[in-house]
Each structure stands twice: as C-alpha cells, then as structure tokens.
Design an enzyme around this catalytic site. Structure first.
Site, PDB file in Angstrom:
ATOM      1  N   LYS A   1       0.851  -1.183   0.000  1.00  0.00           N
ATOM      2  CA  LYS A   1       0.000   0.000   0.000  1.00  0.00           C
ATOM      3  C   LYS A   1       0.889   1.235   0.000  1.00  0.00           C
ATOM      4  CE  LYS A   1      -3.579   2.425   2.591  1.00  0.00           C
ATOM      5  NZ  LYS A   1      -4.539   2.354   3.707  1.00  0.00           N
TER       6      LYS A   1
ATOM      7  N   ARG B   1     -10.839   9.869   2.140  1.00  0.00           N
ATOM      8  CA  ARG B   1     -10.709  10.554   3.433  1.00  0.00           C
ATOM      9  C   ARG B   1     -11.866  11.536   3.640  1.00  0.00           C
ATOM     10  NH1 ARG B   1      -4.077  11.128   3.253  1.00  0.00           N
ATOM     11  NH2 ARG B   1      -3.719   8.868   3.159  1.00  0.00           N
TER      12      ARG B   1
ATOM     13  N   LYS C   1       1.199   9.993   5.700  1.00  0.00           N
ATOM     14  CA  LYS C   1       1.352   8.612   6.149  1.00  0.00           C
ATOM     15  C   LYS C   1       2.627   7.962   5.614  1.00  0.00           C
ATOM     16  CE  LYS C   1      -3.639   8.016   6.851  1.00  0.00           C
ATOM     17  NZ  LYS C   1      -4.793   7.090   6.770  1.00  0.00           N
TER      18      LYS C   1
ATOM     19  N   GLU D   1       7.419  -6.681   1.065  1.00  0.00           N
ATOM     20  CA  GLU D   1       6.195  -6.514   1.869  1.00  0.00           C
ATOM     21  C   GLU D   1       5.265  -7.709   1.674  1.00  0.00           C
ATOM     22  OE1 GLU D   1       5.028  -4.597   4.092  1.00  0.00           O
ATOM     23  OE2 GLU D   1       6.000  -2.638   4.000  1.00  0.00           O
TER      24      GLU D   1
ATOM     25  N   LYS E   1      -2.288  -1.475  -3.802  1.00  0.00           N
ATOM     26  CA  LYS E   1      -3.129  -0.286  -3.709  1.00  0.00           C
ATOM     27  C   LYS E   1      -2.285   0.966  -3.770  1.00  0.00           C
ATOM     28  CE  LYS E   1      -6.157   1.858  -0.369  1.00  0.00           C
ATOM     29  NZ  LYS E   1      -6.605   1.868   0.983  1.00  0.00           N
TER      30      LYS E   1
ATOM     31  N   SER F   1     -10.393   5.596  -4.367  1.00  0.00           N
ATOM     32  CA  SER F   1     -11.344   6.699  -4.503  1.00  0.00           C
ATOM     33  C   SER F   1     -10.918   7.745  -5.530  1.00  0.00           C
ATOM     34  CB  SER F   1     -11.556   7.354  -3.141  1.00  0.00           C
ATOM     35  OG  SER F   1     -10.318   7.780  -2.604  1.00  0.00           O
TER      36      SER F   1
ATOM     37  N   TYR G   1     -15.337   1.027  -6.574  1.00  0.00           N
ATOM     38  CA  TYR G   1     -16.606   1.707  -6.290  1.00  0.00           C
ATOM     39  C   TYR G   1     -17.562   1.581  -7.470  1.00  0.00           C
ATOM     40  CZ  TYR G   1     -13.726   3.409  -2.537  1.00  0.00           C
ATOM     41  OH  TYR G   1     -12.898   3.446  -1.451  1.00  0.00           O
TER      42      TYR G   1
END
Ligand code: PBG
Length: 350
Positions: free
Chosen positions: A218, A228, A241, A257, A272, A298, A337
C-alpha cells in the site's frame, strides 16, 4: 528433409510502398480483429462479476443515504440501507463487499478506542448484513484511522506512529470484527508484523477460518483524497502517512512486503492504488502465485467520474477498460466503487 509445401517466396508477400519501402504482410495482425466474433475468440482476459469487491461507506441512522461530493454517485449508507445494498450485491452476483465506517468525530480519540467497541458501526453493520444476507462475503478494514482524532492508522507518541503498540490494538480490532461476523479481515494499516499477530489472535479465539486479505503493498498516495472525505478524516489528518505507507518510487520493496505478509499467514494480498501500480500487480502475481487483488481507489474513481460527468470521456467505457487492465496485469479481483455499475453492464452484455 521435408519438402516445404510452398516455396518460401510465396509465403512472404513483400509489397513495395510508394516510398519504395518493403512491407512484409505475411502476418496481418488485423485478421484476428476483423469482427466481434473473432475478437471474442482470441480475447486473452475476461472480467466477470465474480472478480468484483464493492467497498461501501457506512453512517449512523436509519433510511439514510448521504452523497459524497468528491465521489459522484457514491453514497454513505445507514446500516439498513447497507443491508439493502448487500442484497443488491448478491442479486448482481458480486461475491463480497468491504465496509468502511464514517465515525462521528465526537467518538474519535487519540487511541481510536471506538475500534474496539463491540457495538461500533462496522460491527452492527456486519451483524445486520450477516443475518439478512448470509451468503455474501464480508470484508472489514483493520486500521485505526476512522477512529483516531488525528486521522492516523495507529497510535502516536509525539510525531511518531507507534508500530508495536498499534499492532496490539489491531489484533483486538480484528477479534471485535470477527465476533461480529466478518469473513475476511483486511489490514490496511501498514504496521510491521500485524498480519502474523492478527492470525495468531484469530486462531487463539477459534476464528481459524476467518481469512486475511493483506493490504500488502500500500503506497502513500494522493489518490486516497476522496476516501478521506468519505470517512471524514481529511479535515483531521495531521501530516501524512509516509512513515508507514510505501514510497511510490519503489517496486522491489513491494515484493518484500508481500513476502512478509504471506510468511505471516495472509490468504490473499492486495496492491493499492490500482492503475498507477499495474507493474506491481504483475510482479506480485508472477513471483508469488497467490490470490492478488487490486484496489481501484477513490481518487481513481473520482478522476474517471469527473471526466465522464464533464463529457470529456465515455465514463462506462473508461470504467470497463480500467477494470480489464487489472485482469491483464494479473489481478484475480478488484475492489472498486464501480462494482454495481460494472455488474449491471456485464449483465447487459450477455
Ligand atoms: C485507511 C484506508 C485508506 C483507504 C482504505 N483504507 C486511506 C488511507 O490510507 O488514508 C483508501 C481507499 C480509497 O482511497 O478508496 N486505512
């Protein structure tokens, strides 16, 4: 020696162009594309409704649907509406949905305590959906950001996001969701060691059949902006982040990872965001041969919708093209979505 059926010269019709260049037309790639039936015959990848995971935003209340301005046509749903959406998912043939809560700001604190409340919004939604629509796969998100007052995925000391302390809380969050009926626990927090800790925690409590879908690679991405807004953390997030999500410049690191998460017991892994990271999906699939998912996030949704609503692109075609791209890259499925819209489109096509 076998005699050639025809002399070589005949096999290679070389045509000369007006400019005097030789055109070798032995292979006309366009033959296989000449009509829809032949395009269908040679098609290498297919998208089915079985590839779709539908992320859904949940809010308090009943009979409530709230628009999200940065995600046109996506709404936050109250639990009863989410149950209705779950029914729609089954009816459309979508195998699973993923739940994301919008938590009342008054219930957020620095430790994200609401994540451990057995009656929190996600848990109530899980229970309600499981009761009414038992055959639908339920995926729940592990991370503290919907619950922390500072909007980070973990607990903080000063400016630092504490890894090990956060992992302990995440294990409790996973148990809380498993008890509420979650089928797949999906850690999106990017703390180190959390998959193994969650696996051990689940197994110790008799949830050995609850799956783990690790957000393994990610990235710290600008494409999460509208999400968000949807869960109400844009306004509260302090800083960024980048001390836990990955640097978009890295690719080998994604493999490490993924390897770590598989080693720790992940049943499936995710990359992602989606479209900007197709190369990562391909590398992960080729290296690990594990169920691999992409999250069309998103911001990707928002870009396609914004252009479509302005009449700048054909939204449905762009949607379908973006999704087949994930399949071509090696993804087994996609969180998107667009899921219900895609499912309806696929149904029309048959
Ligand atoms: C948070 C989380 C994020 C998304 C899923 N889980 C955002 C973030 O890391 O800030 C993004 C999904 C999207 O943009 O659609 N743990």
């Amino acid at each position: 020696m076998a005699t050639p059926l025809r002399p070589k010269a005949e096999l290679t019709p070389v045509v000369e162009t007006k400019a005097g260049e030789a055109l070798d037309l032995t292979h006309r790639m366009r033959r296989n594309r000449k009509a829809e039936w032949t395009r269908k015959l040679v098609r290498e990848n297919v998208l089915t409704t079985g590839d779709l995971i539908w992320p859904i935003f949940i809010i308090e209340g009943t009979n409530k649907r709230e628009p999200i301005s940065s995600m046109p046509l996506v709404e936050r749903l109250s639990v009863d509406e989410a149950v209705r959406a779950a029914g729609e998912a089954v009816e459309l043939g979508i195998p699973a949905i993923a739940l994301f809560p919008h938590t009342d700001p008054a219930m957020r604190d620095p430790r994200g305590s609401e994540a451990l409340n057995p009656q929190n919004l996600v848990c109530r939604a899980c229970a309600a959906i499981k009761k009414e629509i038992p055959d639908l796969g339920l995926i729940t998100d592990i991370a503290l950001d919907p619950y922390t007052s500072h909007g980070h995925d973990g607990v903080m000391r000063g400016e630092d996001i504490l890894n090990d302390e956060t992992v302990e809380i995440l294990v409790q969050q996973a148990l809380n969701q498993a008890r509420a009926g979650s089928d797949i626990i999906a850690p999106s927090d990017m703390m180190d060691g959390r998959v193994g800790a969650i696996r051990a925690g689940l197994d110790a409590e008799g949830f050995e059949m609850v799956q783990i879908m690790a957000y393994a690679a990610k990235y710290a991405s600008a494409f999460y902006g509208p999400f968000r807004d949807a869960i109400g953390t844009s306004a509260t997030l302090i800083g960024d982040k980048r001390t836990y999500q990955m640097d978009p410049a890295n690719s080998d690191e994604a493999l490490r990872e993924v390897a770590a998460d598989i080693e720790e017991g992940a049943d499936m892994v995710m990359v992602k965001p989606g479209l900007p990271y197709l190369d990562i999906i391909r590398r992960v699939k080729d290296n690990f041969s594990i169920p691999t998912f992409a999250y069309q996030v998103s911001g990707e949704y928002a870009m396609i919708m914004a252009a479509a609503l302005n009449g700048w692109i054909d939204g449905d075609r762009a949607m379908m093209e973006s999704l087949i791209a994930f399949k071509r890259a090696g993804a087994d499925g996609v969180l998107t979505y667009f899921a219900p819209r895609v499912a309806r489109k696929l149904r029309e096509r048959r």
